[in-house]
Design an enzyme around this catalytic site. Structure first.
Site, PDB file in Angstrom:
ATOM      1  N   ASP A 343       0.836  -1.193   0.000  1.00 14.95           N
ATOM      2  CA  ASP A 343       0.000   0.000   0.000  1.00 14.95           C
ATOM      3  C   ASP A 343       0.877   1.252   0.000  1.00 14.95           C
ATOM      4  O   ASP A 343       1.858   1.336   0.746  1.00 14.95           O
ATOM      5  CB  ASP A 343      -0.890  -0.023   1.241  1.00 14.95           C
ATOM      6  CG  ASP A 343      -1.774   1.196   1.359  1.00 14.95           C
ATOM      7  OD1 ASP A 343      -2.644   1.371   0.490  1.00 14.95           O
ATOM      8  OD2 ASP A 343      -1.586   1.974   2.323  1.00 14.95           O
ATOM      9  N   GLU A 379       1.657  -0.493  -5.010  1.00 12.94           N
ATOM     10  CA  GLU A 379       0.714   0.581  -5.328  1.00 12.94           C
ATOM     11  C   GLU A 379       1.604   1.804  -5.538  1.00 12.94           C
ATOM     12  O   GLU A 379       2.109   2.372  -4.563  1.00 12.94           O
ATOM     13  CB  GLU A 379      -0.273   0.815  -4.196  1.00 12.94           C
ATOM     14  CG  GLU A 379      -1.289   1.892  -4.546  1.00 12.94           C
ATOM     15  CD  GLU A 379      -2.209   2.238  -3.374  1.00 12.94           C
ATOM     16  OE1 GLU A 379      -3.395   2.544  -3.646  1.00 12.94           O
ATOM     17  OE2 GLU A 379      -1.755   2.219  -2.218  1.00 12.94           O
TER      18      GLU A 379
END
Length: 702
Positions: A343, A379
């Site tokens: 993330d 990401e």
């Protein structure tokens, strides 16, 4: 209680069959107390007697799995210097393998008194704090081994552990929403029929439901609020949270592996749940604040924040890097997971302020003999300046391709755009990845994900409808590149309903037949809706769960998705390991790919820049694949034509001459998902009418 010296490594609580070794890093501590709790919550404190290499440690015989514990760290409290030790706060072990309970939000969890940030709060937080738990490290993995499915054969399914099964009537009620529920034979059957090879689990590291949400009757449903980087989230355990979640998680992985399905974890190493300078003292902050967090230069009471959550992990410090790498290795070696999706990965590359692809974190991953061998997905952005880094990660990494999502959405909603941009995304985004030697698998292609509209909502809403979140619809992305097909939200208009279903099939067909690695968002194949809410991060209920009863009304969509994954699996032309060149390959006289107009003629430079009439035919040459199979033999496949018509009106396509293929058989038609139409094959030079907003795929028969 007599305590032995023990060892400084490994960090955490390590049970060896006769007792447990406790080890905690803190450079700033002057004294560390180990706090043991019995079943009634009574606390016994023991000083860790040894400090070696900045690690406080000790060994307690007869301390067995299930023992609850925490730490109290004595040391300086001077926020202006970044020092926040407070022994009145019970702290979680950063290396805890299991965590019990939940924080009860009280002022005692904070090191200052509400209303006076400059005060010092010495109220004991133990009655309100979570507990670390000693775990049993032994588990019978039997013959479980890493599946190591190559990326080019991978189909990823992004899934939420609870949301997948919480409302599934075919799963026993006592295991719905749990690790056991996800590994239930009903779910494994669904995954296998769907053709996915990996489930990418939204955060399962122990996370915290922050106070602002709980006060509004909500929760941190998505889980991007980590407090324990080694502990499986206890809410997802069906048979006890006092260490049992570790065994249950392992059993889930073992069952999925036995079914040929890999497990990828969505991990949040960029920040923790302790928030900004006004956040609670739960673990890292009270142990060694400047080691674990990026502090603002010149005023170290404040936190450097590129995550939008109040703090950022200090990836410039050796101890934070060790924590991160130890955690990754633990999940691979002890929990048998197959990869990670990071993330806001750009924040991990910020050694100073800018994103640096040569940062220490990437060096550590690249040389690590364990972590470097699993699937690594970034990401590739954060919320800081220069944080959008799609295409900017090192060669070992794959990336969520946000440009793929945006381009494909624009194409099918009829927005004027460059055909060249769409062509690049469909063929693996060589413009982003080829320059540094990466291949199409570097692109994790997706149209929808947990963050944003579901596939059904993408074709049903022009605007977000996030009122349930209690933020007056201010949260969530406002520019969704969506199109409601003529009505906002649910409608009884048969024409709009039909168009929406076709658009969903267009997105799925484009996704699953593009070069790169496709990722399906959970429930998209089942028609899942969030009623226009594109930010259900706090919605733990029917709005965010898969409605399995409603899914029965979307059997055609589910079957269509299964057919697409099967087509992809059968035909290597849709999952090439190298980029197309446009040149003849092997024994073929035709190029490995050709771009044709609707009249069957090659596209001209003017066609590529046209902003209207965005129809085209793509020829994929099955005899132009440059790879070899594992035995060194050439890979030869059927050739295909892919016809794209994003326009609202019907368009007649003329097929290319016989050199490309004699006869073409229809295998996919998004306007006719069950292929019930009469005209299923076309000869070279023939024509085929293609309905508006339709994609057709044809296979060369001979």
């Amino acid at each position: 209680m007599k305590i032995w010296p023990g060892n400084p490594y490994p960090l955490g609580a390590t049970y060896d069959g006769g007792g447990t070794n406790f080890a905690l890093f803190s450079e700033v501590a002057e004294r560390v107390e180990l706090c043991l709790f019995d079943d009634a919550g009574n606390e016994t404190r023991v000083d860790l007697p040894e400090r070696e290499a900045l690690v406080w440690h000790g060994y307690l015989p007869r301390i067995v799995p299930g023992q609850r514990y925490g730490y109290r760290v004595h040391g300086p409290y001077d926020p202006s210097r970044g020092l926040r030790c407070n022994p009145s706060k019970l702290l979680l072990d950063p290396y805890a393998k299991a965590i019990e309970g939940h924080h009860v939000w009280d002022n005692a969890l904070f090191s200052y008194n509400f209303g006076d940030p400059n005060s010092y709060n010495d109220t004991d937080s133990a009655p309100y704090a979570m507990r670390s738990v000693v775990v049993n490290p032994y588990f019978d993995w039997a013959n479980d081994r890493p599946l190591r499915i190559p990326f080019h054969q991978t189909v990823i399914y992004e899934a939420h552990v609870k949301g997948m099964t919480a409302a599934n009537p075919r799963i026993p009620e006592d295991v719905r929403g749990t690790y056991s529920g996800l590994a239930h034979p009903e779910m494994i059957k669904h995954f296998r029929q769907l053709g996915v090879t990996a489930v990418e689990l939204m955060p399962v590291h122990q996370f915290v439901h922050d106070s602002g949400l709980t006060e509004r009757g909500l929760s941190n449903y998505w889980g991007y609020n980590t407090i324990g980087f080694f502990a499986p989230h206890n809410d997802y355990a069906s048979f006890g949270g006092s260490g049992g979640q570790v065994q249950e998680f392992k059993s889930m992985v073992k069952a999925l592996h036995a079914a040929g399905i890999e497990v990828i974890l969505d991990v949040v190493y960029n920040h923790t749940a302790e928030g900004n300078h006004l956040g609670p003292t739960l673990s890292f902050r009270g142990i060694d604040n400047p080691a674990y967090y990026r502090l603002v230069d010149g005023d170290r009471q404040y936190y450097y924040d590129t995550t939008g959550t109040g703090n950022s992990l200090n990836v410039r410090h050796h101890e934070s890097l060790r924590l991160l790498m130890d955690s990754l290795r633990y999940w691979v070696t002890e929990m048998h997971v197959d990869g990670f999706r990071f993330d806001l990965a750009a924040s991990l590359a910020r050694e100073f302020h800018e994103v640096n692809r040569l940062a220490a974190f990437f060096d550590l991953v690249n040389q690590d003999p364990v972590v470097s061998q699993v699937k690594l997905i970034a990401e590739p952005w954060d919320v800081g300046d220069g944080g959008y880094q799609v295409g900017g990660f090192p060669p070992l990494w794959t990336e969520w391709n946000g440009k793929y999502r945006d381009t494909v959405r624009d194409f099918w909603r009829g927005e004027p755009a460059s055909l060249g941009e769409f062509a690049s995304r469909f063929t693996g985004s060589s413009d982003l990845y080829e320059i540094d030697g990466r291949r199409p698998i570097a692109s994790i292609n997706f149209v929808t994900a947990h963050d944003g509209f579901t596939l059904t909502d993408l074709v049903s809403y022009n605007e977000k409808h996030n009122d349930a979140n209690g933020e007056e619809n201010r949260d969530g992305e406002s520019h969704n590149r969506s199109w409601n097909c003529g009505a906002e939200g649910p409608t009884d208009d048969a024409g709009i309903v039909k168009l929406r279903e076709r658009q969903k099939r267009n997105f799925l067909a484009t996704l699953l037949l593009s070069q790169g690695v496709p990722m399906i968002a959970h429930g998209d194949e089942l028609g899942r809706t969030q009623q226009g809410n594109n930010n259900v991060y706090a919605q733990d209920g029917p709005l965010s769960w898969i409605d399995w009863d409603d899914a029965r009304h979307h059997d055609v969509l589910t079957l269509f998705t299964q057919q697409l994954t099967a087509l992809r699996a059968r035909h290597p032309i849709f999952r090439r390991r190298r980029f197309f060149t446009g040149d003849p390959a092997g024994d073929s006289k035709q190029p490995d790919i050709a771009w044709l107009r609707r009249d069957g003629e090659p596209m001209t430079p003017e066609d590529w820049t046209a902003q209207s009439g965005m129809t085209m035919t793509v020829f994929l040459n099955g005899h132009g694949i440059p790879e070899q199979d594992p035995l060194g033999e050439p890979i030869v496949d059927d050739s295909f034509l892919v016809l794209f018509n994003p326009l609202p009106e019907d368009v007649t396509f003329t097929f290319p001459p016989i050199e490309y293929g004699r006869t073409w058989e229809k295998v996919v038609d998004t306007a006719d998902p069950l292929l019930a139409g009469r005209k299923k094959s076309v000869k070279a030079g023939g024509t085929l009418p293609v309905g508006g907003h339709t994609m057709v795929v044809l296979r060369c028969r001979y």
